[in-house]
Design a protein around this motif. Sequence first.
Motif, short mmCIF file in Angstrom:
data_model
loop_
_atom_site.label_atom_id
_atom_site.label_comp_id
_atom_site.label_asym_id
_atom_site.label_seq_id
_atom_site.Cartn_x
_atom_site.Cartn_y
_atom_site.Cartn_z
N LYS A 50 0.83 -1.21 0.00
CA LYS A 50 0.00 0.00 0.00
C LYS A 50 0.86 1.25 0.00
CE LYS A 50 -3.72 2.24 2.56
NZ LYS A 50 -4.59 2.18 3.74
N THR A 51 1.93 1.24 0.78
CA THR A 51 2.81 2.40 0.88
C THR A 51 3.49 2.72 -0.45
OG1 THR A 51 3.23 1.94 3.21
CG2 THR A 51 4.83 3.34 2.08
N VAL A 52 3.98 1.71 -1.15
CA VAL A 52 4.69 1.93 -2.40
C VAL A 52 3.79 1.80 -3.63
CG1 VAL A 52 6.89 1.18 -1.43
CG2 VAL A 52 5.47 -0.47 -2.66
N LYS A 53 2.49 1.54 -3.38
CA LYS A 53 1.52 1.34 -4.46
C LYS A 53 2.00 0.24 -5.40
CE LYS A 53 -0.25 5.97 -4.09
NZ LYS A 53 -0.31 7.31 -4.60
N GLY A 54 2.39 -0.87 -4.79
CA GLY A 54 2.91 -2.00 -5.55
C GLY A 54 1.93 -3.15 -5.60
N ASP A 55 2.28 -4.14 -6.39
CA ASP A 55 1.48 -5.35 -6.53
C ASP A 55 2.09 -6.45 -5.67
OD1 ASP A 55 -0.30 -4.31 -8.52
OD2 ASP A 55 1.34 -4.51 -9.96
N VAL A 56 1.26 -7.36 -5.21
CA VAL A 56 1.72 -8.45 -4.35
C VAL A 56 1.52 -9.78 -5.07
CG1 VAL A 56 1.28 -9.70 -2.19
CG2 VAL A 56 1.13 -7.21 -2.24
N THR A 57 2.51 -10.64 -4.96
CA THR A 57 2.37 -12.01 -5.42
C THR A 57 2.93 -12.94 -4.36
OG1 THR A 57 2.68 -13.50 -7.30
CG2 THR A 57 4.55 -12.15 -6.68
N GLN A 58 2.29 -14.09 -4.20
CA GLN A 58 2.78 -15.08 -3.25
C GLN A 58 3.36 -16.25 -4.03
OE1 GLN A 58 -0.12 -17.00 -0.70
NE2 GLN A 58 1.43 -17.58 0.79
N LEU A 59 4.59 -16.59 -3.73
CA LEU A 59 5.23 -17.72 -4.38
C LEU A 59 4.71 -19.03 -3.79
CD1 LEU A 59 8.91 -16.39 -4.44
CD2 LEU A 59 7.15 -16.17 -6.20
N SER A 60 4.93 -20.12 -4.48
CA SER A 60 4.44 -21.42 -4.01
C SER A 60 5.07 -21.85 -2.70
CB SER A 60 4.67 -22.49 -5.08
OG SER A 60 6.05 -22.62 -5.35
N ASN A 61 6.21 -21.28 -2.34
CA ASN A 61 6.86 -21.62 -1.08
C ASN A 61 6.42 -20.71 0.08
OD1 ASN A 61 8.18 -19.26 -1.69
ND2 ASN A 61 10.24 -20.11 -1.62
N GLY A 62 5.48 -19.78 -0.19
CA GLY A 62 4.94 -18.94 0.87
C GLY A 62 5.56 -17.56 0.99
N ILE A 63 6.61 -17.28 0.26
CA ILE A 63 7.24 -15.95 0.29
C ILE A 63 6.37 -14.99 -0.49
CG2 ILE A 63 9.24 -14.58 -0.46
CD1 ILE A 63 10.96 -17.08 -0.01
N TYR A 64 6.16 -13.80 0.08
CA TYR A 64 5.43 -12.74 -0.60
C TYR A 64 6.43 -11.78 -1.24
CZ TYR A 64 1.04 -14.01 1.71
OH TYR A 64 -0.09 -14.66 2.12
N LEU A 65 6.15 -11.38 -2.47
CA LEU A 65 6.96 -10.38 -3.16
C LEU A 65 6.09 -9.16 -3.42
CD1 LEU A 65 8.74 -12.54 -5.88
CD2 LEU A 65 9.63 -11.86 -3.63
N ILE A 66 6.67 -7.98 -3.22
CA ILE A 66 6.01 -6.73 -3.58
C ILE A 66 6.72 -6.22 -4.82
CG2 ILE A 66 5.49 -4.37 -2.89
CD1 ILE A 66 6.08 -6.70 -0.13
N LEU A 67 5.94 -6.03 -5.88
CA LEU A 67 6.47 -5.64 -7.19
C LEU A 67 5.96 -4.27 -7.58
CD1 LEU A 67 5.53 -9.01 -8.85
CD2 LEU A 67 7.81 -8.40 -8.06
N LYS A 68 6.78 -3.54 -8.29
CA LYS A 68 6.40 -2.22 -8.79
C LYS A 68 6.74 -2.15 -10.26
CE LYS A 68 5.60 2.28 -7.84
NZ LYS A 68 4.44 2.84 -7.31
N SER A 69 5.76 -1.79 -11.08
CA SER A 69 5.97 -1.67 -12.53
C SER A 69 6.65 -0.36 -12.87
CB SER A 69 4.65 -1.75 -13.28
OG SER A 69 4.07 -3.01 -13.08
#
Length: 69
Positions: A50-69
């Motif tokens: 929310k702070t960086v206005k990024g997208d979230v994806t969860q990997l199959s191993n449970g790690i969350y990544l915050i991505l910014k285009s």
Amino acid sequence: MGNESTQRQTATIIAAVTLSNHKILSAGEAFVLEAKDEEEQQKLTLEIAKTVKGDVTQLSNGIYLILKS
């Protein structure tokens, strides 16, 4: 088929939110946070995204990544 142009969109990994059982050796320039449990992991992920206005994806191993285009 006509002349179609393909646009490639890239995203930068801003942060990875993990649990203690995840072993991350390097995340490049990304910020890595280790949460104490899954509830804290989800909360931190959403707050950062929310702070960086990024997208979230969860990997199959449970790690969350915050991505910014």
